[in-house]
Design a protein around this motif. Structure first.
Motif: not given
Length: 437
Positions: A107-110, A139-144, A148-149, A160-161
């Motif tokens: 939640t806090d990462c998002m 599939p091209a991105f991380p799984k958490t 991702v963030v 990416q961000f």
């Protein structure tokens, strides 16, 4: 006769002067009211040729790199890129399946991602959150969520961000209300809320920049000043988004000043790193993903067991003490899932993560400690919980030391070029929008 001609000449001259005066007033007014069209000579945009990635090949996620254009030229070019006429179905709802601690970190990462990328604007935050979830299933991105963030956070370029690698988290802190609103949007997105407008978009940027990756993606929608894209071909269709995310969220040390969930995790990670050295000094080392030592048989001082079904947490100490007997030095490690129990050392990463209970005794140092995997066994005292992914040793966890947060300053340059002065996505002027890939 002469007087009559003179009067007539005076009237003609007067009429001429009146006409000239009228033209002097009406002419400029008409020009102002109907300005001529000025053709702007835009700088030529050179993008690589678009490519549709075949289904057998996972598409590459390119680092963010922009064409050298002024904001005006970028807007003019972006206006020429048509929106895709293919269907734009809404993404499937996502519901986080991990435990409470992992949900708090997710939640806090998002919340950090959507607030620093879209600003304190609910519409923009919802759009960014949907892109994060779309990437999570691709599939091209991380799984958490945190993966991702904060993808590429260790690189000064290529993240990416961009807020995660350009120092924005240190330069600017959101207000309490802005953070609360961002967490509400994040929590809703992790509980099934869907922002239908962006569909299965995995990329976006502000309309005053042109990234090189744009040529290989389909432009599907716009939200305020942001344009959203998905991959062309099969990789942009719903069947491509079937990857199951992981439920164990990593600790992001950068969020320690914003997030209690990550602050505690960062302190535990530091404690584990320090105590791993002490473990080596005591005669056995940490087991991590980088362990390169070959597997060795379990010696008489190490006991690896699979627990019986229905075993309670309170009975584990007695089991360990019984198994260790009178040994002055004893390691006891137990698994609730027999299929993941180890039979030799060193442990594999999956075996370390699945470890349910750890007991260590060293009477020469007057040391004895028991730790539980609190995802499997609930304990009232958090100090009794092991950090299963860091080390296998049973060691105490010191209290977290949290540094004072920096003084809030104006946010500048988050995912945009510093020369750009275009309006942000959000409605609050003090928090510039971001332009992530």
């Amino acid at each position: 006769m002469t007087a009559e001609l003179s009067a007539r000449g005076t009237n003609v001259l007067r009429a001429t002067l009146v006409g000239i005066s009228a033209l002097a007033i009406v002419g400029p007014a008409l020009v102002v009211a109907n300005p001529p069209t000025i053709v702007h000579a835009s700088k030529r945009v050179k993008l690589p040729a678009g490519r549709v990635v075949p289904q057998a090949e996972v598409p590459e996620v390119e680092p963010v790199k922009f064409v050298d254009l002024s904001p005006e030229d970028a807007r003019a070019f972006n206006a020429t890129v048509p929106f895709s006429t293919d269907p734009n179905p809404a993404a499937r709802p996502f519901r986080f399946a991990g435990g409470p601690e992992d949900l708090a970190r997710a939640t806090d990462c998002m919340a950090a991602g959507i607030l620093y990328e879209a600003g304190d604007d609910t519409l923009g935050e919802r759009a960014v959150a949907q892109v994060v979830l779309n990437r999570l299933h691709h599939p091209a991105f991380p799984k958490t969520v945190c993966g991702v963030v904060f993808e590429g956070q260790d690189r000064s370029t290529g993240c990416q961000f961009s807020f995660s690698c350009d120092g924005a988290l240190k330069r600017w802190h959101p207000t309490g209300d802005a953070w609360r609103r961002a967490r509400e949007v994040a929590a809703a997105s992790l509980s099934g809320a869907v922002f239908k407008q962006v569909g299965y978009a995995t990329h976006y940027h502000t309309d005053w920049v042109v990234p090189y990756w744009q040529s290989s993606l389909d432009k599907i929608t716009a939200v305020n000043t942001h344009l959203f894209f998905r991959w062309s071909g099969w990789w942009g269709t719903p069947p491509a988004f079937g990857r199951h995310p992981e439920t164990v969220e990593p600790v992001i040390a950068q969020l320690a000043e914003l997030s209690d969930a990550h602050k505690t995790g960062a302190a535990l990670a530091e404690a584990d790193a320090a105590l791993a050295e002490a473990s080596i000094a005591m005669g056995f080392g940490p087991v991590t993903e980088t362990t390169a030592a070959p597997a060795a048989p379990v010696d008489g001082d190490t006991i690896l067991v699979a627990l019986p079904r229905g075993q309670t947490s309170d009975g584990l100490i007695a089991l360990a003490a019984q198994a260790c007997g009178d040994k002055p030095f004893c390691r006891y490690m137990a698994w609730t899932d027999g299929s993941k129990a180890a039979t030799s050392l060193p442990l594999a990463p999956a075996q370390t993560a699945a470890l349910g209970f750890s007991y260590l005794r060293d009477r020469s140092s007057n040391y004895e400690k028991s730790l539980w995997n609190c995802r499997q066994f609930k304990r009232a005292d958090p100090a009794q919980c092991m950090k299963v992914q860091a080390t296998l040793t049973a060691v105490p966890v010191p209290a977290a030391v949290v540094p004072a947060g920096p003084v809030a300053v104006e946010l500048n340059g988050v995912r945009r070029k510093t020369v750009v002065a275009a309006p942000p996505l959000q409605t609050t002027p003090s928090t510039p929008a971001a332009t992530p890939k």
